[in-house]
Write a protein that holds these residues in place. Structure first.
Motif, PDB file in Angstrom:
ATOM      1  N   THR A   2       0.844  -1.189   0.000  1.00 37.06           N
ATOM      2  CA  THR A   2       0.000   0.000   0.000  1.00 37.06           C
ATOM      3  C   THR A   2       0.885   1.248   0.000  1.00 37.06           C
ATOM      4  O   THR A   2       1.826   1.341   0.799  1.00 37.06           O
ATOM      5  N   ILE A   3       0.600   2.165  -0.912  1.00 36.85           N
ATOM      6  CA  ILE A   3       1.352   3.423  -1.008  1.00 36.85           C
ATOM      7  C   ILE A   3       0.549   4.521  -0.316  1.00 36.85           C
ATOM      8  O   ILE A   3      -0.609   4.759  -0.658  1.00 36.85           O
ATOM      9  N   THR A   4       1.160   5.187   0.640  1.00 35.63           N
ATOM     10  CA  THR A   4       0.473   6.255   1.375  1.00 35.63           C
ATOM     11  C   THR A   4       0.996   7.649   1.037  1.00 35.63           C
ATOM     12  O   THR A   4       0.311   8.642   1.287  1.00 35.63           O
ATOM     13  N   ASP A   5       2.206   7.728   0.499  1.00 39.35           N
ATOM     14  CA  ASP A   5       2.770   9.019   0.061  1.00 39.35           C
ATOM     15  C   ASP A   5       3.470   8.818  -1.275  1.00 39.35           C
ATOM     16  O   ASP A   5       4.224   7.857  -1.453  1.00 39.35           O
ATOM     17  N   TYR A   6       3.209   9.734  -2.210  1.00 38.44           N
ATOM     18  CA  TYR A   6       3.898   9.655  -3.497  1.00 38.44           C
ATOM     19  C   TYR A   6       3.750  11.008  -4.202  1.00 38.44           C
ATOM     20  O   TYR A   6       2.689  11.334  -4.735  1.00 38.44           O
ATOM     21  N   GLY A   7       4.804  11.803  -4.176  1.00 36.26           N
ATOM     22  CA  GLY A   7       4.739  13.083  -4.874  1.00 36.26           C
ATOM     23  C   GLY A   7       5.401  14.211  -4.119  1.00 36.26           C
ATOM     24  O   GLY A   7       5.929  14.035  -3.018  1.00 36.26           O
ATOM     25  N   SER A   8       5.351  15.391  -4.709  1.00 35.20           N
ATOM     26  CA  SER A   8       6.020  16.564  -4.173  1.00 35.20           C
ATOM     27  C   SER A   8       5.038  17.489  -3.461  1.00 35.20           C
ATOM     28  O   SER A   8       3.896  17.645  -3.875  1.00 35.20           O
ATOM     29  N   VAL A   9       5.521  18.073  -2.385  1.00 39.11           N
ATOM     30  CA  VAL A   9       4.769  19.069  -1.636  1.00 39.11           C
ATOM     31  C   VAL A   9       5.550  20.375  -1.725  1.00 39.11           C
ATOM     32  O   VAL A   9       6.726  20.423  -1.352  1.00 39.11           O
ATOM     33  N   ILE A  31       9.350  28.272   0.858  1.00 43.54           N
ATOM     34  CA  ILE A  31      10.810  28.256   0.897  1.00 43.54           C
ATOM     35  C   ILE A  31      11.404  26.877   0.637  1.00 43.54           C
ATOM     36  O   ILE A  31      12.621  26.711   0.705  1.00 43.54           O
ATOM     37  N   ASN A  32      10.587  25.893   0.355  1.00 39.44           N
ATOM     38  CA  ASN A  32      11.171  24.593   0.029  1.00 39.44           C
ATOM     39  C   ASN A  32      10.161  23.716  -0.702  1.00 39.44           C
ATOM     40  O   ASN A  32       8.974  24.024  -0.766  1.00 39.44           O
ATOM     41  N   SER A  33      10.659  22.629  -1.256  1.00 42.61           N
ATOM     42  CA  SER A  33       9.810  21.617  -1.869  1.00 42.61           C
ATOM     43  C   SER A  33      10.385  20.259  -1.488  1.00 42.61           C
ATOM     44  O   SER A  33      11.599  20.111  -1.360  1.00 42.61           O
ATOM     45  N   ASN A  34       9.522  19.299  -1.296  1.00 37.15           N
ATOM     46  CA  ASN A  34       9.961  17.999  -0.824  1.00 37.15           C
ATOM     47  C   ASN A  34       9.151  16.902  -1.504  1.00 37.15           C
ATOM     48  O   ASN A  34       7.935  16.993  -1.592  1.00 37.15           O
ATOM     49  N   THR A  38      10.294   4.376   3.449  1.00 39.28           N
ATOM     50  CA  THR A  38      10.016   5.746   3.019  1.00 39.28           C
ATOM     51  C   THR A  38      11.294   6.412   2.535  1.00 39.28           C
ATOM     52  O   THR A  38      12.399   6.051   2.963  1.00 39.28           O
ATOM     53  N   ALA A  39      11.143   7.349   1.639  1.00 41.61           N
ATOM     54  CA  ALA A  39      12.285   8.107   1.112  1.00 41.61           C
ATOM     55  C   ALA A  39      11.823   9.528   0.854  1.00 41.61           C
ATOM     56  O   ALA A  39      10.670   9.766   0.497  1.00 41.61           O
ATOM     57  N   SER A  40      12.736  10.469   1.042  1.00 39.58           N
ATOM     58  CA  SER A  40      12.392  11.876   0.878  1.00 39.58           C
ATOM     59  C   SER A  40      13.539  12.632   0.232  1.00 39.58           C
ATOM     60  O   SER A  40      14.709  12.413   0.555  1.00 39.58           O
ATOM     61  N   SER A  41      13.201  13.521  -0.681  1.00 39.33           N
ATOM     62  CA  SER A  41      14.229  14.337  -1.321  1.00 39.33           C
ATOM     63  C   SER A  41      14.869  15.286  -0.329  1.00 39.33           C
ATOM     64  O   SER A  41      15.953  15.821  -0.577  1.00 39.33           O
ATOM     65  N   ALA A  42      14.225  15.506   0.822  1.00 41.13           N
ATOM     66  CA  ALA A  42      14.784  16.384   1.849  1.00 41.13           C
ATOM     67  C   ALA A  42      16.106  15.842   2.371  1.00 41.13           C
ATOM     68  O   ALA A  42      16.948  16.603   2.861  1.00 41.13           O
ATOM     69  N   GLU A  43      16.299  14.523   2.257  1.00 46.36           N
ATOM     70  CA  GLU A  43      17.546  13.913   2.707  1.00 46.36           C
ATOM     71  C   GLU A  43      18.733  14.432   1.892  1.00 46.36           C
ATOM     72  O   GLU A  43      19.849  14.484   2.377  1.00 46.36           O
ATOM     73  N   LYS A  44      18.455  14.793   0.646  1.00 46.08           N
ATOM     74  CA  LYS A  44      19.533  15.294  -0.228  1.00 46.08           C
ATOM     75  C   LYS A  44      19.635  16.810  -0.180  1.00 46.08           C
ATOM     76  O   LYS A  44      20.561  17.383  -0.740  1.00 46.08           O
TER      77      LYS A  44
END
Length: 216
Positions: free
Chosen positions: A111-118, A122-125, A149-155
């Motif tokens: 089951t996918i609960t998060d997928y996409g950009s917010v 001052i930021n996007s994730n 889970t994975a997040s672009s915020a890590e980079k």
């Protein structure tokens, strides 16, 4: 000395609390699955690309962990020929029928609960989060459950460099890059690897094609 002893005890308790508790692998070891059928993930997000984006990257970590995974293209076409194309309908197929058609030992429900950009001022994730359970097709027993889970915020942890203007510029650049590339697909790859990691302390057990099989 009392203060130092208390401090040492505090660190010890904190370290113990942070350790991941290993799941009960009793059913998993008894089932000894060799072949896994990965069903299309059920998408609980607004992004219609979520299911295909994650599914396309779930086979590799399982194969590298020592399992034979039913090819996604074969699975998809078989379901399509039987009038099934929606994940919510596919997961309703009885276990015995899945076993008869595909010859798999276990099936993975996701089951996918998060997928996409917010996007914010001052930021996007970009975040991808999924949970899964592995079920024995012979007995119906749940062999393993996990989340990833994975997040672009890590980079982008250093995006604050340069003050407010630097943050705004970095946010603008990230939004342009995300609009030109499928950042969600990239994060989905990381999430899939974390979700389906094989090995201790809480991952899947190694499959029969792995040199580490039966060493857990």
């Amino acid at each position: 000395m009392g203060r130092f002893a208390a401090l040492a005890l505090c660190f010890a308790v904190t370290a113990c609390a942070s350790q991941v508790k290993a799941p009960d692998y009793t059913a998993f070891k008894a089932a000894k699955p060799r072949t896994i059928l990965v069903l299309p993930p059920v998408n609980h997000t607004p992004d219609i690309k979520a299911t295909s984006g994650l599914l396309s990257q779930m086979t590799l970590p399982l194969a590298e962990g020592g399992y034979y995974v039913i090819p996604v293209t074969l699975e998809t076409e078989t379901f399509r020929q039987n009038g099934l194309s929606v994940p919510d309908e596919i997961i309703q197929v009885p276990a015995e029928k899945l076993r008869t058609i595909y010859g798999a030992d276990a099936v993975l429900y996701t089951t996918i609960t998060d997928y996409g950009s917010v996007y914010h001022v001052i930021n996007s994730n970009t975040v991808v989060t999924a949970s899964a359970k592995l079920v024995d097709l012979k007995t119906g027993s749940v062999l393993w459950t996990g989340t990833g889970t994975a997040s672009s915020a890590e980079k982008n942890q250093n995006s604050g460099a340069g003050g407010l203007i630097g943050v705004l510029v970095n946010a603008a650049i990230n939004q342009v890059v995300d609009s030109l590339t499928d950042e969600s697909f990239v994060e989905a790859g990381t999430a899939a690897n974390r979700l389906l990691k094989v090995g201790p302390p809480d991952g899947l057990l190694y499959g029969p094609r792995s040199v580490k099989y039966d060493t857990d």
